[in-house]
Scaffold this motif. Structure first.
Motif, mmCIF file in Angstrom:
data_model
loop_
_atom_site.group_PDB
_atom_site.id
_atom_site.type_symbol
_atom_site.label_atom_id
_atom_site.label_comp_id
_atom_site.label_asym_id
_atom_site.label_seq_id
_atom_site.Cartn_x
_atom_site.Cartn_y
_atom_site.Cartn_z
ATOM 1 N N CYS A 327 0.734 -1.193 -0.033
ATOM 2 C CA CYS A 327 0.017 -0.001 -0.018
ATOM 3 C C CYS A 327 0.917 1.418 -0.022
ATOM 4 O O CYS A 327 0.527 2.117 -0.638
ATOM 5 C CB CYS A 327 -0.679 0.045 1.268
ATOM 6 N N ASP A 328 1.893 1.384 0.740
ATOM 7 C CA ASP A 328 2.702 2.355 0.696
ATOM 8 C C ASP A 328 3.473 2.481 -0.629
ATOM 9 O O ASP A 328 3.425 3.657 -1.044
ATOM 10 C CB ASP A 328 4.044 2.126 1.877
ATOM 11 N N GLU A 331 0.719 3.930 -3.227
ATOM 12 C CA GLU A 331 0.244 5.226 -2.704
ATOM 13 C C GLU A 331 1.333 6.398 -3.319
ATOM 14 O O GLU A 331 1.234 7.286 -3.787
ATOM 15 C CB GLU A 331 0.158 5.347 -1.195
ATOM 16 N N THR A 336 -4.694 5.359 -5.071
ATOM 17 C CA THR A 336 -5.609 5.459 -3.752
ATOM 18 C C THR A 336 -5.980 4.202 -3.404
ATOM 19 O O THR A 336 -6.876 3.524 -4.074
ATOM 20 C CB THR A 336 -6.698 6.551 -3.958
#
Ligand SMILES: Cc1ncc(COP(=O)(O)O)c(C=O)c1O
Length: 413
Positions: A327-328, A331, A336
């Motif tokens: 997710c990091d 992003e 999103t």
């Protein structure tokens, strides 16, 4: 030397091409055409050409089964009495240890005699339960997008499935299900649930289950809850068992698996627990189809349930770190993404300017250009369009590499 099997893709691999051989039964014609043919063919081609495809397509755990469990299997496999047919519903000690596991984990009391049955993986239990409880004319409700067997288990049994969108959240889902139970004829017989959810990784609190059990009592339907990711939970979140709701056992069963939480996917062992009538029906139909799981696997599973809760928690932490890593990275690449509290998946919205491509095309291009395999949301039904399901089945280094390759292939402004 034992040959390595070819790669598999989720349950989607069992879906069919449009042209069925003449010998096919009518029920085979109710299964959908093969949406993933191009993706799988391309993955195979790239691999055979020597490319290093990072495969985040299938929720196939990549970490090892705890060593004590493997050791127990090796020991038990050599014992003559374990090499015979076992009992279809699972040996008593296994069912008793599963009941103890439920008691420790969820405070749910289960009678191993008539409320627990062992299955050849939870998917087998689910599918045969559909055959034992559903037939032509029966109606089933399930949230969409959906793990394919939640639709095609009932379809193979001859039932009609009505998908209820999960995209507006759990409250809307409950309202729509309530409404359908008032308006649809014949009334829905079974509602299928799956939280933590595959593919969206959505989670619920116990209050949601309390409401659906109330609806089941009010409208007279049964519940089947697939709890495959119940042990794969993050950030202190605890996934509730549906059976924690008082009165749930009167109307519900839950399917549980050793595949995910204990890294035992290849062992093919799971359970169906709860409502004694449904457990009995499943046992009856299984008695025709199988002679039980290899007894050595059952004995090793007792060890897993008894002694490997710490391994289970450690494995969940591994997935949590991978979730953060993926997710990091996404992003930073301009995507999103919602961070799931459970499961082995990140359900990621395809960012602009690539969204119009659609999820299947995106997944094909992701393979071709980034050499990363992901599951297109459309494969889980129309409500999954616009999303990708990315499985956390590679280590953090490989996940970072996957993000770099995706970022390069699909720049986001
Ligand atoms: C929601 C869900 N249920 C069931 C299964 C299958 O589990 P098992 O290995 O126990 O058959 C999976 C596997 O991906 C899953 O995602």
């Amino acid at each position: 030397m034992v040959e390595e099997p070819e790669e598999n893709v989720d349950s989607i691999d069992s879906l069919l091409s449009v042209d069925l051989p003449a010998v096919a039964s009518g029920r085979m014609h109710r299964l959908p055409p093969y949406l993933f043919g191009r993706i799988n063919a391309l993955k195979l081609k790239l691999r055979r050409e020597g490319n290093d495809v990072i495969d985040l397509g299938m929720g196939n755990p990549n970490d090892p089964t705890p060593k004590v469990v493997v050791d127990k299997l090796a020991e038990a496999a050599g014992i003559k009495r374990n090499q015979r047919y076992s009992v279809s519903q699972g040996v008593y000690n296994l069912r008793r240890d599963l009941a103890r596991f439920y008691d420790r984990q969820y405070g749910v009391s289960l009678n191993p005699e008539n409320e627990v049955i062992a299955t050849l993986g939870s998917k087998e239990g689910f599918s045969h339960l559909c055959l034992a409880t559903l037939g032509p004319g029966d109606v089933v409700l399930t949230p969409t997008p959906t793990f394919p067997i939640h639709v095609y288990g009932p379809v193979i049994a001859g039932a009609n499935v009505i998908g209820v969108s999960l995209n507006d959240g759990e409250e809307a889902l409950l309202r729509r299900m309530d409404e359908m139970c008032r308006t649809v004829s014949p009334r829905p017989k079974i509602v299928i649930l799956n939280f933590p959810h595959n593919p969206t990784a959505r989670t619920v609190e116990l209050g949601f289950f309390e409401e659906i059990v109330q609806l089941a009592h009010r409208h007279g339907f049964y519940l089947v809850h697939d709890f495959a990711y119940g042990q794969t939970v993050f950030d202190g979140y605890r996934a509730p068992s549906l059976l924690q709701v008082p009165g749930a056992k009167e109307v519900a069963v839950e399917t549980m698996t050793m595949s995910k939480g204990f890294n035992m996917a290849g062992w093919r062992i799971g359970f169906t627990v709860g409502n004694p009538d449904m457990v009995k029906l499943l046992g009856a139909i299984k008695g025709y189809y199988d002679y039980g799981i290899f007894q050595a696997v059952q004995i090793a599973t007792v060890i897993a349930l008894r002694n490997c809760e710490a391994d289970m928690h450690a494995q969940a932490e591994i997935y949590q770190r991978r979730r953060d890593c993926l997710c990091d990275g996404l992003e930073r690449a301009g995507w999103t993404v919602e961070r799931p509290q459970a499961s082995m998946f990140v359900w990621a919205k395809i960012p602009e300017p690539h969204a119009q491509m659609g999820s299947i095309e995106f997944a094909v291009e992701c393979l071709a250009k980034a050499q990363v395999a992901v599951a297109p949301g459309r494969g889980f039904g129309e409500d999954g369009e616009g999303y990708l399901r990315i499985a956390l089945v590679e280590n953090e280094e490989r996940l970072r590499q996957a993000v770099r390759q995706i970022r390069r292939a699909f720049p986001v402004a």
